[in-house]
Design a protein around this motif. Structure first.
Motif, short mmCIF file in Angstrom:
data_model
loop_
_atom_site.label_atom_id
_atom_site.label_comp_id
_atom_site.label_asym_id
_atom_site.label_seq_id
_atom_site.Cartn_x
_atom_site.Cartn_y
_atom_site.Cartn_z
N THR A 47 149.19 -108.48 21.52
CA THR A 47 149.84 -107.18 21.74
C THR A 47 150.96 -107.32 22.76
O THR A 47 152.05 -106.77 22.59
CB THR A 47 148.82 -106.12 22.19
N TYR A 48 150.68 -108.06 23.83
CA TYR A 48 151.70 -108.29 24.87
C TYR A 48 152.93 -108.98 24.26
O TYR A 48 154.07 -108.62 24.57
CB TYR A 48 151.11 -109.15 25.99
N ALA A 49 152.70 -109.95 23.39
CA ALA A 49 153.81 -110.66 22.75
C ALA A 49 154.60 -109.72 21.84
O ALA A 49 155.84 -109.78 21.80
CB ALA A 49 153.30 -111.86 21.97
N LEU A 50 153.89 -108.86 21.10
CA LEU A 50 154.59 -107.90 20.23
C LEU A 50 155.40 -106.91 21.05
O LEU A 50 156.55 -106.61 20.72
CB LEU A 50 153.59 -107.17 19.33
N VAL A 51 154.78 -106.40 22.11
CA VAL A 51 155.51 -105.50 23.02
C VAL A 51 156.69 -106.25 23.62
O VAL A 51 157.81 -105.73 23.68
CB VAL A 51 154.57 -104.95 24.12
N GLY A 52 156.45 -107.48 24.03
CA GLY A 52 157.52 -108.30 24.59
C GLY A 52 158.65 -108.51 23.59
O GLY A 52 159.82 -108.51 23.96
N GLY A 53 158.28 -108.64 22.31
CA GLY A 53 159.29 -108.78 21.27
C GLY A 53 160.21 -107.57 21.20
O GLY A 53 161.43 -107.70 21.05
N SER A 54 159.61 -106.39 21.33
CA SER A 54 160.44 -105.18 21.31
C SER A 54 161.34 -105.14 22.54
O SER A 54 162.50 -104.74 22.46
CB SER A 54 159.58 -103.91 21.23
N GLY A 55 160.80 -105.58 23.68
CA GLY A 55 161.61 -105.65 24.90
C GLY A 55 162.71 -106.68 24.79
O GLY A 55 163.83 -106.47 25.27
N VAL A 56 162.40 -107.80 24.15
CA VAL A 56 163.41 -108.85 23.95
C VAL A 56 164.56 -108.32 23.09
O VAL A 56 165.74 -108.53 23.40
CB VAL A 56 162.78 -110.10 23.29
N LEU A 57 164.20 -107.62 22.01
CA LEU A 57 165.25 -107.06 21.14
C LEU A 57 166.12 -106.07 21.90
O LEU A 57 167.35 -106.10 21.78
CB LEU A 57 164.62 -106.40 19.92
N LEU A 58 165.48 -105.21 22.69
CA LEU A 58 166.26 -104.28 23.51
C LEU A 58 167.11 -105.01 24.54
O LEU A 58 168.29 -104.69 24.72
CB LEU A 58 165.30 -103.33 24.25
N ASN A 78 173.08 -109.09 32.46
CA ASN A 78 171.70 -109.59 32.46
C ASN A 78 170.77 -108.68 33.26
O ASN A 78 169.67 -108.35 32.81
CB ASN A 78 171.65 -111.02 33.01
N VAL A 79 171.19 -108.25 34.45
CA VAL A 79 170.35 -107.40 35.29
C VAL A 79 170.05 -106.08 34.59
O VAL A 79 168.89 -105.64 34.52
CB VAL A 79 170.99 -107.16 36.67
N LEU A 80 171.08 -105.44 34.04
CA LEU A 80 170.86 -104.15 33.39
C LEU A 80 170.07 -104.30 32.09
O LEU A 80 169.13 -103.53 31.85
CB LEU A 80 172.18 -103.44 33.12
N SER A 81 170.40 -105.28 31.27
CA SER A 81 169.69 -105.44 30.00
C SER A 81 168.22 -105.80 30.24
O SER A 81 167.33 -105.29 29.55
CB SER A 81 170.36 -106.49 29.12
N THR A 82 167.96 -106.63 31.22
CA THR A 82 166.58 -106.99 31.54
C THR A 82 165.82 -105.79 32.07
O THR A 82 164.64 -105.59 31.75
CB THR A 82 166.54 -108.16 32.54
N SER A 83 166.46 -104.97 32.88
CA SER A 83 165.81 -103.76 33.40
C SER A 83 165.42 -102.81 32.28
O SER A 83 164.34 -102.20 32.32
CB SER A 83 166.74 -103.04 34.39
N ILE A 84 166.26 -102.70 31.28
CA ILE A 84 165.93 -101.86 30.11
C ILE A 84 164.71 -102.43 29.40
O ILE A 84 163.78 -101.70 29.05
CB ILE A 84 167.15 -101.75 29.17
N GLY A 85 164.69 -103.73 29.19
CA GLY A 85 163.55 -104.38 28.54
C GLY A 85 162.27 -104.25 29.35
O GLY A 85 161.20 -104.00 28.79
N ILE A 86 162.36 -104.41 30.66
CA ILE A 86 161.19 -104.29 31.54
C ILE A 86 160.59 -102.90 31.45
O ILE A 86 159.37 -102.73 31.33
CB ILE A 86 161.56 -104.63 33.00
N THR A 87 161.43 -101.89 31.51
CA THR A 87 160.93 -100.51 31.47
C THR A 87 160.27 -100.21 30.13
O THR A 87 159.19 -99.62 30.07
CB THR A 87 162.08 -99.52 31.76
N ASN A 88 160.89 -100.64 29.05
CA ASN A 88 160.29 -100.49 27.72
C ASN A 88 158.92 -101.16 27.67
O ASN A 88 157.94 -100.58 27.22
CB ASN A 88 161.22 -101.12 26.66
N ASN A 89 158.86 -102.39 28.15
CA ASN A 89 157.62 -103.15 28.10
C ASN A 89 156.53 -102.53 28.97
O ASN A 89 155.35 -102.55 28.60
CB ASN A 89 157.86 -104.59 28.51
N PHE A 90 156.90 -102.01 30.12
CA PHE A 90 155.88 -101.38 30.97
C PHE A 90 155.23 -100.21 30.24
O PHE A 90 154.01 -100.09 30.20
CB PHE A 90 156.48 -100.89 32.30
N VAL A 91 156.04 -99.34 29.69
CA VAL A 91 155.51 -98.16 29.01
C VAL A 91 154.58 -98.58 27.86
O VAL A 91 153.45 -98.09 27.75
CB VAL A 91 156.65 -97.25 28.49
#
Length: 162
Positions: A47-58, A78-91
């Protein structure tokens, strides 16, 4: 009234629906606790990998837009795009992977701190491979993601959602 209700405990019909203490023949034995724990661990990792996949795409999508389309510096993108992915993944991890909805602000701050390790690692990789060796920043960014994912899973599981 079911037939098992008329029979003494331990003499079920094999359907496993009786009220006695013995579920009867044909009913699978309960899983051993360690087997259940391993299965849970594997489900969490998947599940973490699948969620991570969605974050990677974002993350990659935002990076491509910010760097290639908008012309931002690769480090800022990189900082902004990673922050978007991190927030998505946390939720998504709070909802589906670890199923923890308590202390959300503390957990988010921890999750983000773990995410900062990914930003730092990617920062170094971009500096070395892109600036130093001339490799396309998009390739460096994509190549850093699997390593960062595994490292962050271990940290998030123990610290952010533990």
């Amino acid at each position: 009234m079911a037939t098992d209700d008329l029979m003494p405990a331990g003499t079920g019909t094999g359907t496993g629906t009786g009220t006695g203490t013995d579920p009867g023949p044909g009913t699978p034995a309960p899983a051993r606790p360690e087997a259940h724990g391993r299965a849970r661990d594997v489900r969490q990792l998947i599940t973490y990998a699948l969620v991570g996949g969605s974050g990677v795409l974002l993350d990659l999508g935002a990076f491509l837009l910010l760097y290639d389309v908008a012309g931002w510096h690769e480090q800022l993108a990189n900082v902004l795009s990673t922050s978007i992915g991190i927030t998505n993944n946390f939720v998504l991890n709070a909802l589906f992977t670890f199923r923890r909805r308590d202390r959300l602000l503390v957990r988010y701050l921890r999750f983000y701190a773990v995410g900062l390790t990914g930003i730092a690692l990617t920062f170094v990789l971009l500096a070395v491979f892109s600036r130093g060796l001339g490799i396309d920043p998009n390739l460096v960014k994509a190549g850093s993601l699997p390593v960062v994912l595994l490292f962050q899973f271990a940290l998030n599981r123990k610290w952010s959602f533990g």
